[in-house]
Design an enzyme around this catalytic site. Structure first.
Site, PDB file in Angstrom:
ATOM      1  N   HIS A 202      13.391  54.324  70.862  1.00 39.40           N
ATOM      2  CA  HIS A 202      12.344  55.148  71.482  1.00 39.40           C
ATOM      3  C   HIS A 202      12.318  56.593  70.989  1.00 39.40           C
ATOM      4  O   HIS A 202      11.389  57.335  71.303  1.00 39.40           O
ATOM      5  CB  HIS A 202      12.495  55.152  73.008  1.00 39.40           C
ATOM      6  CG  HIS A 202      13.574  56.054  73.502  1.00 39.40           C
ATOM      7  ND1 HIS A 202      14.895  55.727  73.462  1.00 39.40           N
ATOM      8  CD2 HIS A 202      13.522  57.308  74.020  1.00 39.40           C
ATOM      9  CE1 HIS A 202      15.615  56.714  73.942  1.00 39.40           C
ATOM     10  NE2 HIS A 202      14.815  57.693  74.284  1.00 39.40           N
TER      11      HIS A 202
HETATM   12  C1  UD1 Z   1      11.785  61.254  77.070  1.00 37.04           C
HETATM   13  C2  UD1 Z   1      12.819  62.292  76.626  1.00 37.04           C
HETATM   14  C3  UD1 Z   1      13.973  61.599  75.934  1.00 37.04           C
HETATM   15  C4  UD1 Z   1      14.546  60.485  76.797  1.00 37.04           C
HETATM   16  C5  UD1 Z   1      13.431  59.530  77.173  1.00 37.04           C
HETATM   17  C6  UD1 Z   1      13.936  58.424  78.058  1.00 37.04           C
HETATM   18  C7  UD1 Z   1      11.794  64.463  76.051  1.00 37.04           C
HETATM   19  C8  UD1 Z   1      11.497  65.413  74.944  1.00 37.04           C
HETATM   20  N1  UD1 Z   1      12.261  63.257  75.689  1.00 37.04           N
HETATM   21  O1  UD1 Z   1      11.244  60.691  75.880  1.00 37.04           O
HETATM   22  O2  UD1 Z   1      14.994  62.532  75.683  1.00 37.04           O
HETATM   23  O3  UD1 Z   1      15.544  59.789  76.065  1.00 37.04           O
HETATM   24  O4  UD1 Z   1      12.410  60.280  77.864  1.00 37.04           O
HETATM   25  O5  UD1 Z   1      13.027  57.371  78.153  1.00 37.04           O
HETATM   26  O6  UD1 Z   1      11.630  64.815  77.192  1.00 37.04           O
HETATM   27  N2  UD1 Z   1       4.704  56.965  78.098  1.00 37.04           N
HETATM   28  C9  UD1 Z   1       4.071  56.052  78.878  1.00 37.04           C
HETATM   29  N3  UD1 Z   1       4.467  55.928  80.191  1.00 37.04           N
HETATM   30  C10 UD1 Z   1       5.463  56.680  80.739  1.00 37.04           C
HETATM   31  C11 UD1 Z   1       6.096  57.630  79.919  1.00 37.04           C
HETATM   32  C12 UD1 Z   1       5.712  57.766  78.606  1.00 37.04           C
HETATM   33  O7  UD1 Z   1       3.179  55.346  78.443  1.00 37.04           O
HETATM   34  O8  UD1 Z   1       5.785  56.495  81.915  1.00 37.04           O
HETATM   35  C13 UD1 Z   1       4.323  57.087  76.672  1.00 37.04           C
HETATM   36  C14 UD1 Z   1       3.192  58.054  76.416  1.00 37.04           C
HETATM   37  O9  UD1 Z   1       2.446  57.595  75.354  1.00 37.04           O
HETATM   38  C15 UD1 Z   1       3.933  59.318  76.011  1.00 37.04           C
HETATM   39  C16 UD1 Z   1       5.114  58.755  75.239  1.00 37.04           C
HETATM   40  O10 UD1 Z   1       5.436  57.535  75.916  1.00 37.04           O
HETATM   41  O11 UD1 Z   1       3.149  60.177  75.259  1.00 37.04           O
HETATM   42  C17 UD1 Z   1       6.309  59.659  75.203  1.00 37.04           C
HETATM   43  O12 UD1 Z   1       6.710  60.004  76.530  1.00 37.04           O
HETATM   44  P1  UD1 Z   1       7.495  61.367  76.831  1.00 37.04           P
HETATM   45  O13 UD1 Z   1       7.784  61.486  78.265  1.00 37.04           O
HETATM   46  O14 UD1 Z   1       6.812  62.495  76.166  1.00 37.04           O
HETATM   47  O15 UD1 Z   1       8.870  61.210  76.051  1.00 37.04           O
HETATM   48  P2  UD1 Z   1       9.835  59.944  75.895  1.00 37.04           P
HETATM   49  O16 UD1 Z   1       9.614  59.395  74.530  1.00 37.04           O
HETATM   50  O17 UD1 Z   1       9.765  58.990  77.040  1.00 37.04           O
END
Ligand code: UD1
Length: 357
Positions: free
Chosen positions: A202
């Site tokens: 991820h």
């Molecule tokens: C975040 C943390 C990472 C952690 C991870 C655990 C940061 C910079 N990164 O990364 O350190 O290891 O969480 O999972 O804060 N999305 C969904 N649904 C959700 C959440 C996210 O669809 O509930 C998708 C969206 O397209 C979003 C992407 O995932 O843009 C990334 O989500 P984001 O919260 O920005 O960071 P993570 O990759 O989850």
């Protein structure tokens, strides 16, 4: 004491599951969910499963670019802190929710306590590394999970308020161990104990580079055993965007619950991951781990022989997994820990809070 705890992403819920009850037994906690993770599988399901208290506030910020997401959290958290006047703000780990909590509190002169302080990958291209450095330098109390973390902070001149407490994720694992013991999630996918691998990907550095992603999928394909592959929403999107096909031996599923994930790791022959938490959980479950990154914050797992760093290279993924299959004795270096969460509460109580003007 009134403590505001800030969570938002999945691993922070797992950490708060251990710390929140310990805090609430003696103090008042305002639990704030930034809304960074909002899918049921990434958030609300975990509250029920781990018995985490309902958040007092959910800021509902959702996804966005780093700037937008962090800014929305910052604005919401500042307002909340002004309203609720906490004595201390507790932040976890290294996500955008962590750094937003740190910045909001620091500007209002509210003391910050950082759980999982001192971790470093020494790779400033990782957003998490930036978040860690900022959060640590703004914190008054720094709760370190490992001796390496304490040393990292000392090298940056941070020695005051640094306490080695152990790992709160191990507290959660111990608390959930009765449920983990009886769980056998891989069976539902037709997988047999120690005859499958489990993989998660991820990290932005892996998902946002189609070549790296393709190379890792090829490595998983060549393992030659079924690979249980719970897919993070970010990864799902990246695979679709890059037009990649999943190899036939991958058993794709939605993100698993906490208990099922730990049990799936326990029963697997090998774990392939870029997650920080899973590297440790594999170690605690005594399942070899192949980490698809160029560096790790959890050096101890590598030094003990249970974890190998391979980058995104398909050949190295295969070679590391094969070497584990041949290795008969790996060293066993886990020290039993006295509850990290209990130590955190004790240190918060002993901490002399500066008078707020
Ligand atoms: C975040 C943390 C990472 C952690 C991870 C655990 C940061 C910079 N990164 O990364 O350190 O290891 O969480 O999972 O804060 N999305 C969904 N649904 C959700 C959440 C996210 O669809 O509930 C998708 C969206 O397209 C979003 C992407 O995932 O843009 C990334 O989500 P984001 O919260 O920005 O960071 P993570 O990759 O989850």
């Amino acid at each position: 004491m009134k403590i505001m705890s800030i969570i938002g992403a999945r691993p922070q819920l797992i950490k708060a599951a251990a710390v929140s009850p310990a805090l609430r037994a003696r103090h008042s906690e305002v639990l704030v969910h930034t809304g960074q993770h909002y899918d049921d599988r990434m958030s609300s399901d975990l509250f029920a499963e781990l018995g985490i208290p309902e958040p007092d506030v959910n800021l509902g910020v959702g996804s966005g670019s780093h700037g937008r997401q962090t800014a929305a959290m910052l604005a919401g958290l500042e307002e909340l802190m002004l309203e609720t006047k906490p004595d201390c703000v507790l932040i976890y780990g290294d996500t955008n929710s962590t750094v937003a909590g740190a910045l909001a509190a620091a500007k209002l002169n509210v003391p910050i306590a950082h759980v999982e302080a001192g971790l470093r990958s020494f790779n400033r291209h990782m957003p998490e590394e930036v978040n860690r450095v900022v959060a640590d330098h703004l914190s008054s109390l720094l709760f370190c999970p490992t001796e390496t973390a304490v040393r990292n902070l000392a090298k940056e001149g941070i020695v005051r308020g640094v306490v080695l407490v152990g790992d709160v994720m191990l507290d959660t694992l111990e608390a959930m161990s009765p449920a983990i013991r009886t769980a056998a999630p891989a069976r539902a996918f037709g997988l047999k104990n120690k005859q499958y691998a489990v993989a998660t990907i991820h990290r932005a550095e892996n998902t946002d580079d189609p070549q790296r992603l393709a190379s890792m999928l090829s490595g998983l394909c060549r393992l030659g055993i079924p690979v249980l592959f719970p897919v993070h929403p970010r990864t799902s999107k990246a695979i679709a965007d890059a037009g990649l096909a999943l190899p036939a031996n991958l058993v794709r599923c939605e993100p698993l619950g906490y208990v099922d994930m730990i049990a799936a790791v326990r029963d697997a022959r090998v774990v392939v991951t870029d997650s920080g938490g899973l590297q440790k959980e594999a170690f605690w479950m005594r399942t070899p781990c192949v980490t698809v990154r160029d560096e790790t914050e959890w050096l101890e797992t590598v030094e003990s022989g249970w974890n190998v760093l391979v980058g995104a290279d398909a050949d190295r993924i295969l070679a590391a997994a094969a070497a584990f299959a041949r290795a008969s004795v790996l060293s066993d270096t886990t020290a039993a820990q006295v509850g990290a969460s209990a130590l955190i509460v004790r240190e918060l109580e002993a901490f002399e809070l500066p008078a707020r003007s």
